[in-house]
Design an enzyme around this catalytic site. Structure first.
Site, mmCIF file in Angstrom:
data_model
loop_
_atom_site.group_PDB
_atom_site.id
_atom_site.type_symbol
_atom_site.label_atom_id
_atom_site.label_comp_id
_atom_site.label_asym_id
_atom_site.label_seq_id
_atom_site.Cartn_x
_atom_site.Cartn_y
_atom_site.Cartn_z
ATOM 1 N N LYS A 70 -24.411 -56.253 -18.965
ATOM 2 C CA LYS A 70 -23.394 -55.223 -18.745
ATOM 3 C C LYS A 70 -22.186 -55.880 -18.120
ATOM 4 O O LYS A 70 -22.274 -56.470 -17.043
ATOM 5 C CB LYS A 70 -23.944 -54.126 -17.839
ATOM 6 C CG LYS A 70 -22.914 -53.066 -17.496
ATOM 7 C CD LYS A 70 -23.537 -51.895 -16.780
ATOM 8 C CE LYS A 70 -22.476 -50.899 -16.353
ATOM 9 N NZ LYS A 70 -23.077 -49.728 -15.690
ATOM 10 N N LYS A 104 -23.675 -54.170 -23.309
ATOM 11 C CA LYS A 104 -22.709 -53.116 -23.005
ATOM 12 C C LYS A 104 -21.426 -53.723 -22.477
ATOM 13 O O LYS A 104 -21.507 -54.585 -21.606
ATOM 14 C CB LYS A 104 -23.319 -52.175 -21.960
ATOM 15 C CG LYS A 104 -22.432 -51.032 -21.549
ATOM 16 C CD LYS A 104 -23.092 -50.228 -20.462
ATOM 17 C CE LYS A 104 -22.096 -49.190 -20.014
ATOM 18 N NZ LYS A 104 -22.478 -48.559 -18.785
HETATM 19 C C1 PBG Z 1 -23.241 -46.413 -14.125
HETATM 20 C C2 PBG Z 1 -22.814 -46.430 -15.536
HETATM 21 C C3 PBG Z 1 -21.525 -46.607 -16.080
HETATM 22 C C4 PBG Z 1 -21.654 -46.408 -17.461
HETATM 23 C C5 PBG Z 1 -22.987 -46.150 -17.723
HETATM 24 N N1 PBG Z 1 -23.693 -46.197 -16.519
HETATM 25 C C6 PBG Z 1 -20.209 -46.832 -15.430
HETATM 26 C C7 PBG Z 1 -19.950 -48.072 -14.682
HETATM 27 O O1 PBG Z 1 -20.719 -49.034 -14.671
HETATM 28 O O2 PBG Z 1 -18.898 -48.071 -14.015
HETATM 29 C C8 PBG Z 1 -20.516 -46.457 -18.464
HETATM 30 C C9 PBG Z 1 -20.781 -45.713 -19.732
HETATM 31 C C10 PBG Z 1 -19.571 -45.448 -20.557
HETATM 32 O O3 PBG Z 1 -18.462 -45.921 -20.285
HETATM 33 O O4 PBG Z 1 -19.733 -44.728 -21.546
HETATM 34 N N2 PBG Z 1 -23.289 -47.648 -13.506
#
Ligand code: PBG
Length: 319
Positions: A189, A242
């Protein structure tokens, strides 16, 4: 080559990648304390739902033959340690109970395991003097995952990029008797601008700084493979890359290297880009979405988390 492209029948016969409803996971936002759905700015067509809407929403999703949902909660209260994330009457826990009761094994119920929606500072872990404390956060994440499993989650999905979170959650689930609950790890991520609409949707933007001390640098591919490898060693059942659209190389590399069930998160900013262009009439929505999601699958994703899931399920069902 043109002989195999001459008619639709021939093209279908030799098509290598076909998108189906089975590939889709729909993210659902549930907000404590609201009465009616709230439209999310920057994500046209997406809503924060009140708990009372969950039965209808689940019924609709099951009828569209979407196999799974990913539940995101917006709690009433936030505090320093994000304790509303593991409240047994928390918004996610109650949503999961209702969704499970209603759908049984017709819907895979996944829950995001993270603290950013629940902490007053909006970071994904415990913070001290402006720093995220990795190891103390693990204990909180264990409580969150176990509370979600107790409520009936089939899959828990740690998304905070806290080192060791998969191992900690696996051992907590096992000792609490949830050996059958899967872990989908948001392994690679990246710290991305494409989460902005989500943070507005989930009220989870960090109050200071950014997430670059725990989420990955988007310039790094070898590191993404190390993250995935360590999550697999720690016990992840499904790995994730991601964002997805600008990261197809990593999906491809991960699939080739690990041969693991692989998820791609078609994130909020990717949704917003397509929506904005199609609202202006600059792109065709259905064609764009099907091409993008098919490309994610072609690159190696077995499943895509996407805000387009309902539309895609309708488009594919009509065929
Ligand atoms: C929580 C989380 C996030 C997303 C999914 N889980 C936001 C982040 O990490 O700031 C993003 C999902 C999206 O943008 O569709 N940590």
């Amino acid at each position: 080559m043109r002989r195999l492209r001459r008619t639709q029948r021939i093209r279908d016969l030799v098509r290598e990648t076909t998108l189906t409803q089975d590939d889709l996971i729909y993210p659902v936002f549930v907000q404590d304390g609201i009465e009616t759905p709230e439209a999310i700015e920057g994500m046209p067509g997406q809503f924060r739902l009140p708990l009372a809407e969950i039965p209808r929403e689940v019924k609709n999703i099951v009828s569209l033959e979407i196999p799974g949902i990913m539940v995101f909660g917006l709690p009433l209260e936030k505090d320093e340690t994000g304790s509303s994330a593991f409240d047994r009457n928390g918004i996610v826990q109650r949503t999961v109970e209702i969704a499970k009761e209603q759908s049984r094994d017709n819907l895979i119920i996944m829950t995001d395991v993270c603290l950013c929606q629940y902490t007053s500072h909006g970071h994904c872990g415990i913070v001290q003097e402006g720093q995220i404390l990795n190891d103390p956060t693990l204990e909180v994440l264990q409580k969150v995952a176990v509370s979600q499993a107790k409520a009936g989650a089939d899959v828990v999905a740690p998304s905070g990029m806290i080192d060791g979170q998969v191992k900690a959650i696996r051992s907590a689930l096992d000792s609490a008797g949830f050996q059958n609950v899967c872990i989908m790890a948001y392994s690679a991520k990246h710290a991305s601008c494409f989460y902005d609409p989500f943070r507005n949707a989930a009220h989870s933007a960090p109050a200071f700084g950014d997430r670059r001390s725990y989420q990955m640098d988007y310039g790094n591919a070898n590191e993404a493979m190390r993250e995935i490898e360590s999550d697999i060693k720690e016990g992840a059942d499904i790995i994730m890359v991601k964002p997805a659209l600008a990261y197809l190389d990593l999906i491809y590399a991960a699939k080739r290297k690990f041969h693991y069930p692989t998820a791609a998160y078609n994130v909020s900013g990717e949704y917003a880009m397509v929506k904005a262009a199609t609202e202006k009439g600059w792109l065709d929505e259905k064609a764009s979405v099907l091409e993008i999601l098919t490309a994610m699958k072609r690159s190696g994703a077995d499943m895509m988390l996407t805000y387009f899931a309902k539309d895609v399920a309708k488009w594919l069902a009509k065929k």
